[in-house]
Design a protein around this motif. Structure first.
Motif, PDB file in Angstrom:
ATOM      1  N   PRO A  39       0.850  -1.272   0.095  1.00 33.39           N
ATOM      2  CA  PRO A  39       0.004  -0.097  -0.083  1.00 33.39           C
ATOM      3  C   PRO A  39       0.979   1.177   0.031  1.00 33.39           C
ATOM      4  CG  PRO A  39       0.267  -0.802   2.217  1.00 33.39           C
ATOM      5  CD  PRO A  39       0.878  -1.923   1.202  1.00 33.39           C
ATOM      6  N   ASP A  40       0.320   2.229  -0.440  1.00 27.75           N
ATOM      7  CA  ASP A  40       1.076   3.670  -0.376  1.00 27.75           C
ATOM      8  C   ASP A  40       0.546   4.080   0.908  1.00 27.75           C
ATOM      9  OD1 ASP A  40       2.352   4.086  -2.713  1.00 27.75           O
ATOM     10  OD2 ASP A  40       0.545   4.590  -3.979  1.00 27.75           O
ATOM     11  N   ASP A  41       1.057   3.555   2.060  1.00 26.77           N
ATOM     12  CA  ASP A  41       0.880   3.928   3.376  1.00 26.77           C
ATOM     13  C   ASP A  41       2.373   4.284   3.970  1.00 26.77           C
ATOM     14  OD1 ASP A  41      -1.906   3.468   3.400  1.00 26.77           O
ATOM     15  OD2 ASP A  41      -1.406   1.463   4.174  1.00 26.77           O
ATOM     16  N   PRO A  42       2.305   5.480   4.869  1.00 26.29           N
ATOM     17  CA  PRO A  42       3.430   5.761   5.518  1.00 26.29           C
ATOM     18  C   PRO A  42       4.391   4.519   5.959  1.00 26.29           C
ATOM     19  CG  PRO A  42       1.878   7.326   5.957  1.00 26.29           C
ATOM     20  CD  PRO A  42       1.065   6.166   5.386  1.00 26.29           C
ATOM     21  N   ASP A  43       3.565   3.496   6.845  1.00 25.92           N
ATOM     22  CA  ASP A  43       4.369   2.601   7.225  1.00 25.92           C
ATOM     23  C   ASP A  43       4.883   1.360   6.328  1.00 25.92           C
ATOM     24  OD1 ASP A  43       1.964   1.142   6.723  1.00 25.92           O
ATOM     25  OD2 ASP A  43       1.650   0.573   8.736  1.00 25.92           O
ATOM     26  N   ASN A  44       4.517   1.734   5.026  1.00 28.46           N
ATOM     27  CA  ASN A  44       5.153   0.777   3.797  1.00 28.46           C
ATOM     28  C   ASN A  44       6.421   1.760   3.153  1.00 28.46           C
ATOM     29  OD1 ASN A  44       5.339  -1.726   2.419  1.00 28.46           O
ATOM     30  ND2 ASN A  44       4.133  -0.824   0.728  1.00 28.46           N
ATOM     31  N   GLY A  45       6.741   2.721   3.862  1.00 27.91           N
ATOM     32  CA  GLY A  45       7.759   3.432   2.869  1.00 27.91           C
ATOM     33  C   GLY A  45       8.938   3.730   3.695  1.00 27.91           C
ATOM     34  N   LEU A  46      10.168   3.778   3.106  1.00 26.43           N
ATOM     35  CA  LEU A  46      11.395   4.418   3.620  1.00 26.43           C
ATOM     36  C   LEU A  46      11.905   5.458   2.636  1.00 26.43           C
ATOM     37  CD1 LEU A  46      13.086   0.827   4.621  1.00 26.43           C
ATOM     38  CD2 LEU A  46      12.418   2.672   6.071  1.00 26.43           C
ATOM     39  N   ALA A  47      12.627   6.566   3.198  1.00 29.76           N
ATOM     40  CA  ALA A  47      13.366   7.221   2.428  1.00 29.76           C
ATOM     41  C   ALA A  47      14.730   6.862   2.269  1.00 29.76           C
ATOM     42  CB  ALA A  47      13.360   8.596   3.016  1.00 29.76           C
ATOM     43  N   LEU A  48      15.119   6.543   0.953  1.00 24.78           N
ATOM     44  CA  LEU A  48      16.401   5.787   0.825  1.00 24.78           C
ATOM     45  C   LEU A  48      17.352   6.826  -0.347  1.00 24.78           C
ATOM     46  CD1 LEU A  48      15.532   2.098   0.731  1.00 24.78           C
ATOM     47  CD2 LEU A  48      16.697   3.399   2.512  1.00 24.78           C
ATOM     48  N   CYS A  49      18.455   6.584  -0.419  1.00 22.67           N
ATOM     49  CA  CYS A  49      19.114   7.052  -1.551  1.00 22.67           C
ATOM     50  C   CYS A  49      19.121   6.306  -2.668  1.00 22.67           C
ATOM     51  CB  CYS A  49      20.773   7.742  -1.090  1.00 22.67           C
ATOM     52  SG  CYS A  49      21.662   5.883  -0.706  1.00 22.67           S
ATOM     53  N   SER A  50      19.441   6.774  -3.823  1.00 17.83           N
ATOM     54  CA  SER A  50      19.259   6.202  -4.825  1.00 17.83           C
ATOM     55  C   SER A  50      20.163   4.688  -4.850  1.00 17.83           C
ATOM     56  CB  SER A  50      19.530   6.965  -6.092  1.00 17.83           C
ATOM     57  OG  SER A  50      18.869   7.962  -6.236  1.00 17.83           O
ATOM     58  N   LEU A  51      21.249   4.738  -4.255  1.00 17.39           N
ATOM     59  CA  LEU A  51      22.011   3.640  -4.340  1.00 17.39           C
ATOM     60  C   LEU A  51      21.397   2.506  -3.327  1.00 17.39           C
ATOM     61  CD1 LEU A  51      24.443   1.799  -4.667  1.00 17.39           C
ATOM     62  CD2 LEU A  51      25.518   2.931  -2.918  1.00 17.39           C
ATOM     63  N   PRO A  90       8.386   0.952   9.144  1.00 15.59           N
ATOM     64  CA  PRO A  90       7.858  -0.101   8.468  1.00 15.59           C
ATOM     65  C   PRO A  90       7.237  -1.209   9.458  1.00 15.59           C
ATOM     66  CG  PRO A  90      10.114   0.372   7.715  1.00 15.59           C
ATOM     67  CD  PRO A  90       9.825   1.177   9.057  1.00 15.59           C
ATOM     68  N   ALA A  91       5.874  -1.359   8.953  1.00 14.49           N
ATOM     69  CA  ALA A  91       5.062  -2.477   9.775  1.00 14.49           C
ATOM     70  C   ALA A  91       5.752  -3.611   9.266  1.00 14.49           C
ATOM     71  CB  ALA A  91       3.720  -2.269   9.006  1.00 14.49           C
ATOM     72  N   ALA A  92       5.635  -4.440  10.624  1.00 10.01           N
ATOM     73  CA  ALA A  92       6.054  -5.854  10.756  1.00 10.01           C
ATOM     74  C   ALA A  92       5.853  -6.829   9.596  1.00 10.01           C
ATOM     75  CB  ALA A  92       5.916  -6.662  12.082  1.00 10.01           C
ATOM     76  N   ALA A  93       4.373  -6.674   9.003  1.00  3.97           N
ATOM     77  CA  ALA A  93       3.994  -7.464   8.006  1.00  3.97           C
ATOM     78  C   ALA A  93       4.791  -7.144   6.744  1.00  3.97           C
ATOM     79  CB  ALA A  93       2.471  -7.308   7.798  1.00  3.97           C
ATOM     80  N   HIS A  94       4.939  -6.039   6.367  1.00  4.05           N
ATOM     81  CA  HIS A  94       5.697  -5.178   5.393  1.00  4.05           C
ATOM     82  C   HIS A  94       7.194  -5.841   5.334  1.00  4.05           C
ATOM     83  CE1 HIS A  94       2.024  -3.427   4.356  1.00  4.05           C
ATOM     84  NE2 HIS A  94       2.310  -2.484   4.996  1.00  4.05           N
ATOM     85  N   VAL A  95       7.720  -5.709   6.426  1.00  2.00           N
ATOM     86  CA  VAL A  95       9.120  -6.379   6.408  1.00  2.00           C
ATOM     87  C   VAL A  95       9.272  -7.739   6.208  1.00  2.00           C
ATOM     88  CG1 VAL A  95      11.131  -6.559   8.127  1.00  2.00           C
ATOM     89  CG2 VAL A  95       9.606  -4.182   7.979  1.00  2.00           C
ATOM     90  N   ALA A  96       8.119  -8.458   6.840  1.00  2.00           N
ATOM     91  CA  ALA A  96       8.356  -9.983   6.572  1.00  2.00           C
ATOM     92  C   ALA A  96       8.310 -10.187   5.024  1.00  2.00           C
ATOM     93  CB  ALA A  96       7.207 -10.550   7.565  1.00  2.00           C
ATOM     94  N   TRP A  97       7.245  -9.765   4.603  1.00  2.00           N
ATOM     95  CA  TRP A  97       7.239  -9.863   3.195  1.00  2.00           C
ATOM     96  C   TRP A  97       8.601  -9.443   2.459  1.00  2.00           C
ATOM     97  CZ3 TRP A  97       8.026  -7.504  -1.492  1.00  2.00           C
ATOM     98  CH2 TRP A  97       7.493  -8.103  -2.652  1.00  2.00           C
ATOM     99  N   HIS A  98       9.206  -8.591   2.676  1.00  4.13           N
ATOM    100  CA  HIS A  98      10.386  -8.133   1.980  1.00  4.13           C
ATOM    101  C   HIS A  98      11.345  -9.175   2.328  1.00  4.13           C
ATOM    102  CE1 HIS A  98      14.190  -6.361   1.504  1.00  4.13           C
ATOM    103  NE2 HIS A  98      13.580  -5.490   0.241  1.00  4.13           N
ATOM    104  N   THR A  99      11.555  -9.544   3.433  1.00  3.33           N
ATOM    105  CA  THR A  99      12.516 -10.519   3.870  1.00  3.33           C
ATOM    106  C   THR A  99      12.163 -11.887   3.239  1.00  3.33           C
ATOM    107  OG1 THR A  99      12.533  -9.701   6.176  1.00  3.33           O
ATOM    108  CG2 THR A  99      13.343 -11.999   5.764  1.00  3.33           C
ATOM    109  N   ARG A 100      10.984 -12.191   3.225  1.00  2.00           N
ATOM    110  CA  ARG A 100      10.795 -13.587   2.560  1.00  2.00           C
ATOM    111  C   ARG A 100      10.868 -13.399   0.934  1.00  2.00           C
ATOM    112  NH1 ARG A 100       5.596 -13.727   3.780  1.00  2.00           N
ATOM    113  NH2 ARG A 100       4.670 -13.336   1.874  1.00  2.00           N
ATOM    114  N   GLU A 101      10.444 -12.326   0.274  1.00  2.00           N
ATOM    115  CA  GLU A 101      10.426 -12.364  -1.026  1.00  2.00           C
ATOM    116  C   GLU A 101      11.409 -11.600  -1.927  1.00  2.00           C
ATOM    117  OE1 GLU A 101       7.852 -13.622  -2.815  1.00  2.00           O
ATOM    118  OE2 GLU A 101       6.780 -14.428  -1.031  1.00  2.00           O
ATOM    119  N   VAL A 102      12.164 -10.790  -1.234  1.00  2.00           N
ATOM    120  CA  VAL A 102      13.109 -10.020  -1.882  1.00  2.00           C
ATOM    121  C   VAL A 102      14.621 -10.307  -1.334  1.00  2.00           C
ATOM    122  CG1 VAL A 102      13.571  -7.437  -2.591  1.00  2.00           C
ATOM    123  CG2 VAL A 102      11.669  -8.233  -2.379  1.00  2.00           C
ATOM    124  N   PHE A 103      14.885 -10.270  -0.210  1.00  2.00           N
ATOM    125  CA  PHE A 103      16.123 -10.203   0.589  1.00  2.00           C
ATOM    126  C   PHE A 103      16.804 -11.483   0.292  1.00  2.00           C
ATOM    127  CE2 PHE A 103      18.993 -11.012   4.353  1.00  2.00           C
ATOM    128  CZ  PHE A 103      19.963 -10.067   4.250  1.00  2.00           C
TER     129      PHE A 103
END
Length: 299
Positions: A216-228, A279-292
């Protein structure tokens, strides 16, 4: 069986409706990656043929751009190589069982896009539209150019002519600015805070759970990150632990001092301003499972 002639709309419709096993947000880009590989072959060689001898390349694409998996490389390639037939757009020159590696290797099987699909995709415009739709439906904008280059397609040619996205959900126009402001317009990982006049440069709003996979476009699904670090986060080099400490993949390597500075991020805690949604725990868990691309470095 597909018709002998296909319009652009028919081709794009078929490619947009590939049957993929998805459960609870799990990614399965295996079939789209095979189609993109065949498109790259068609563009560079004039034929979409993908011999099983290229299974290593397909397995490499799945390893690099798919979710973490313990499946053996040849087996991970055999799944889409045999199962894409059921979508009516892919044919093999031998009738072999689904998912079996040994018959593919024994017969030196060659797969290719079904002739009506291949004929339609010889049109450069249709091919670019098909590649764009496939890659945008599976990957965020930071990763899509890497996927296209890896399969032998020109990212500028595919993505440059149309700025739109194949994603049907409507993005929030205010979400990026909200995320950047919440994180004080600096990278949540390294603190980079480039400005050019009043404009932030080199710092972007990053989804933790990808928008294309229900993020979702929710604040707890976002991080400000440099381009790298946005790129490294979306490619699975960087992740977050349950305690919101930065994780660095043990699979990441670099030859230079600058590149190895990424290791210094490992186990560094996020330090948001008071009141910043983390970041919400559910979104972090998704990233860990699907991307990291685990495992993480040891502390």
């Amino acid at each position: 069986m597909v018709d002998r002639s296909m319009s652009e709309e028919e081709v794009l419709s078929r490619l947009s409706s590939l049957r993929q096993h998805r459960w609870q947000g799990r990614r399965s880009p295996h079939k789209p990656l095979l189609v993109l590989l065949a498109l790259g072959r068609l563009t560079t060689t004039g034929t979409s043929e993908v011999p099983w001898s290229m299974a290593g390349k397909l397995a490499e694409l799945i390893r690099d751009f798919g979710p973490p998996s313990a499946t053996q490389p040849a087996q991970s390639a055999a799944y889409p190589f045999t199962r894409l037939r059921s979508d009516g757009i892919w044919v093999l020159d031998h009738d072999v069982p689904m998912d079996r590696v040994q018959p593919l290797a024994a017969h030196g099987v060659v797969g290719r896009l079904a002739p009506p699909v291949e004929d339609a995709l010889r049109d450069a415009g249709i091919a670019a539209a098909a590649a764009r739709r496939l890659v945008e439906s599976e990957f965020p904008p930071t990763v899509a150019p890497d996927v296209l280059a890896a399969v032998g397609l020109d990212p500028d040619a595919v993505l440059g002519s149309h700025g739109g996205t194949a994603v049907r959900r409507r993005r929030s126009g205010s979400w990026p600015a909200t995320v950047l402001e919440a994180w004080d317009r600096q990278c949540a990982f390294c603190g980079f805070d480039g400005q050019l006049g009043a404009a932030t440069v080199g710092v972007e709003a990053a989804h933790v759970r990808w928008f294309t996979f229900g993020g979702p476009d929710d604040p707890d699904n976002g991080l400000a990150l440099c381009s790298l670090h946005h790129k490294l986060f979306d490619r699975g080099v960087l992740g977050l632990g349950d305690d919101l400490r930065i994780a660095v993949s043990a699979r990441f390597t670099s030859r230079t001092t600058t590149g190895r500075s990424v290791y210094d991020l490992h186990d560094r805690p996020l330090r948001p301003r008071p009141g910043t949604p983390v970041p919400a725990a559910a979104h972090v868990a998704w990233h860990t499972r699907e991307v990291f691309k685990g495992p993480a470095l040891t502390a």
